[in-house]
Design a protein around this motif. Sequence first.
Motif, PDB file in Angstrom:
ATOM      1  N   GLN A 136       4.507   5.390  -5.288  1.00  0.00           N
ATOM      2  CA  GLN A 136       3.731   4.156  -5.334  1.00  0.00           C
ATOM      3  C   GLN A 136       2.237   4.435  -5.395  1.00  0.00           C
ATOM      4  O   GLN A 136       1.473   3.740  -6.039  1.00  0.00           O
ATOM      5  N   GLY A 137       1.817   5.476  -4.701  1.00  0.00           N
ATOM      6  CA  GLY A 137       0.385   5.753  -4.645  1.00  0.00           C
ATOM      7  C   GLY A 137      -0.178   6.115  -6.010  1.00  0.00           C
ATOM      8  O   GLY A 137      -1.267   5.686  -6.385  1.00  0.00           O
ATOM      9  N   ILE A 141      -3.052   4.121  -8.197  1.00  0.00           N
ATOM     10  CA  ILE A 141      -4.378   4.567  -8.607  1.00  0.00           C
ATOM     11  C   ILE A 141      -4.556   4.451 -10.110  1.00  0.00           C
ATOM     12  O   ILE A 141      -5.654   4.160 -10.581  1.00  0.00           O
ATOM     13  N   VAL A 142      -3.494   4.651 -10.872  1.00  0.00           N
ATOM     14  CA  VAL A 142      -3.663   4.504 -12.328  1.00  0.00           C
ATOM     15  C   VAL A 142      -3.900   3.045 -12.679  1.00  0.00           C
ATOM     16  O   VAL A 142      -4.737   2.724 -13.524  1.00  0.00           O
ATOM     17  N   CYS A 143      -3.204   2.146 -11.992  1.00  0.00           N
ATOM     18  CA  CYS A 143      -3.437   0.724 -12.269  1.00  0.00           C
ATOM     19  C   CYS A 143      -4.821   0.289 -11.814  1.00  0.00           C
ATOM     20  O   CYS A 143      -5.435  -0.594 -12.407  1.00  0.00           O
TER      21      CYS A 143
ATOM     22  N   ASP B 247     -10.903  12.823  -4.562  1.00  0.00           N
ATOM     23  CA  ASP B 247     -10.191  12.773  -3.298  1.00  0.00           C
ATOM     24  C   ASP B 247      -8.784  12.268  -3.548  1.00  0.00           C
ATOM     25  O   ASP B 247      -8.596  11.270  -4.247  1.00  0.00           O
ATOM     26  N   ASP B 248      -7.793  12.929  -2.987  1.00  0.00           N
ATOM     27  CA  ASP B 248      -6.428  12.465  -3.243  1.00  0.00           C
ATOM     28  C   ASP B 248      -5.848  11.699  -2.073  1.00  0.00           C
ATOM     29  O   ASP B 248      -4.640  11.615  -1.904  1.00  0.00           O
ATOM     30  N   VAL B 249      -6.709  11.116  -1.270  1.00  0.00           N
ATOM     31  CA  VAL B 249      -6.201  10.356  -0.125  1.00  0.00           C
ATOM     32  C   VAL B 249      -5.524   9.073  -0.588  1.00  0.00           C
ATOM     33  O   VAL B 249      -4.750   8.471   0.137  1.00  0.00           O
ATOM     34  N   LEU B 287      -5.198   1.202  -1.446  1.00  0.00           N
ATOM     35  CA  LEU B 287      -4.574   2.329  -2.122  1.00  0.00           C
ATOM     36  C   LEU B 287      -4.304   3.482  -1.176  1.00  0.00           C
ATOM     37  O   LEU B 287      -3.558   4.384  -1.517  1.00  0.00           O
ATOM     38  N   ILE B 288      -4.931   3.467  -0.024  1.00  0.00           N
ATOM     39  CA  ILE B 288      -4.766   4.602   0.885  1.00  0.00           C
ATOM     40  C   ILE B 288      -3.389   4.507   1.522  1.00  0.00           C
ATOM     41  O   ILE B 288      -3.035   3.503   2.141  1.00  0.00           O
ATOM     42  N   GLN B 289      -2.617   5.555   1.324  1.00  0.00           N
ATOM     43  CA  GLN B 289      -1.207   5.497   1.706  1.00  0.00           C
ATOM     44  C   GLN B 289      -1.000   5.715   3.187  1.00  0.00           C
ATOM     45  O   GLN B 289      -0.094   5.162   3.784  1.00  0.00           O
TER      46      GLN B 289
END
Lengths: 278, 397
Positions: A136-137, A141-143, B247-249, B287-289
Amino acid sequence: MLLDVMQAGGGFILLEGNIISGEDVHVLGFESPETQVCAGLDSSSVQRLHFHKGFPDPLGWTCRSSFTVERFTSQHITQLIKDTQHAQASVLVVDSLSMVLRHHDPVVFCQTLQELRNGGVIKTIIGLLHSDLHQQGIVGIVCHLAGTVISVAPADNERLSVAKTTRRTKSGKVMQEEEYFSVSEDAALSVQAKPRQPGHVQRERDVSEADPTSNLTFNLRLSEDERKAKEKVALPFVFSQQKKSALLRPTPGSGRIVYEPDANDDFDEEDPDDDLDV
Amino acid sequence: MAAPVRGMAGSPSIGNTTSFQKKTRSKLVSIPGTRPSVQNGQLLVSSGVSSLDYVIGGGLAVGTLLLVEEDCYDSYSRMLLKYFLAEGVVCGHELFLASARDHPDEIMQELPSPIVDDVAGMKISEGQSQPSDPENPDTMKIAWRYQNQPRVQTALASSVRFGHYYDVSKTMEPELRQAAKCHSFYQLQETPVTTGSSPLPSPYHALLKSIQTVIRKEGFDGSTPQSKVRNVLRLGLHSLGSVLWGDDVCCKVNPAHCHALTTFLYALRGLLRTSLSVAMVTVPSHLIQNRAIMGRIIRLSDTAIALESFRGSEKETNPLYKDYHGLLHVCQLPRLNCLSSEVPDTKDLAFKLKRKQFTIERLHLPPDLSETVSRVSKAELAAGCGSTAMGNKHLDF
């Protein structure tokens, strides 16, 4: 710079609209063969379409493809587009982004997309993303990066599919649309309005709004004469307009107490019991 | 908090029961666009939106960090950032803008233009009595004595004029914008620096270095004796934590650099405390998981608010929310040099972006005057306990 991302369980992109508007289209095909994508296009459109073969060998194991997944970087793609004759107003179509995302770091991938968008060589990027293949993450982020997102899903009706489009403008306005479409045998797209759904919520709401004064054994309605007589009834505190405005005029202090001193309030300090004969 | 006195003027006690005097105002620097707080004596700047100033306790204290959790499509948080920067331009503060997605110049060109005439004065008098006239359609027939009572004051505003109002439909004039000094940091144009020993990934490290350089060079931390009037530096950092900052958070539950953003915020707050600067950071929290990281980010900032827009969610069609564009949640308020902070008296806040104002109002339930509500329930009851099961609506006595 538009970035379209289509989430689909399957299905392929239709390019006719873009080609008709006179732009160069570069397709990076990793998942479908060239014949399938170019089916149904006439010869003049095919000239403006540049297909970079990635299928059936997207990772370059048998060295049969002209463009492999590893080469999805901004330098390579910009070079690829500049190698063709006219390098202006290009549209880049990627089929699919899922294939690229599986072999690249998502952070680097998004930075590549951002560089391509701001590079000036490419005007629009259209990418196909299979949302069920990623976490989902990553889909999020692409959307988030995309200016327009079209989600495709099968509708309740088997013949039709529903496409939900979310468009974000620079000024921050968000527009959402939902359309039903179907794809015919010869790859023609027909968009329809929302089909009527049998027996649903709107019917129920109509029933509850039926006039409650209709089926009674006593009369709750007023005839015209009765209504006039009702309005003529003098209400107890209805004053003339002058008196109303006089009462409504804002007093300097609301809640002011007006008091005239009583006889008992005449308090003499030196004679509290009032019995001295002075 | 053992911080140098410059940014925050401490005062020992403000309580009514003690006989201590508040520290005199001479300690506070007089910078245009700032005022001391009435609650704890801190130096405050306006955030650009006067309703937001009221909600967070009068304004942003100099030396603190405001965290804005973005809404889904980043429309209103971007608007708040633009208000913040526009307020800086109008007050004459210096600006620092960092962004990874859009070029800072583009954001600067979209700043709203300030409204010059006194709108705040008009707003205060709106709630007071209006003279009644016979042609006024609002005159009531039976309850006419209550005609001139002020309506329920839902808009939150303080009476003291502190911030400015902006017209969103017009952009700020270029002359006004260029009069303000603006430093910008665009992530895409920065050359990646090899950070051997730094715990931060390259973009955050470069950003921190850039902020530190600006603060030191322009003398906001008092290192270079400034001959000119002291000024406040406003930092606007757009969409930190998003993928474009490296950052991949936002994409993984267990990111590789899970401490990157938190380390950056910690270092940034240290820089802010030792200088005359205010920072506004927007973070795409949806968006932060990992919620724990989000909790750490909130704890590391001073004031934290979250915007929840109704666009695209099922709340858009809810009749309760039809007048508003979204909800505002105040997640954290700072306690600066005091034991307790002032909290707003209500937690149900909703915002609406109008052309001339970004209003934040108390969300209150309107009176339930709909006639169908009680009728429907009575009809259902009658059908339920009545003897006729055929749904006959005849009321027979």
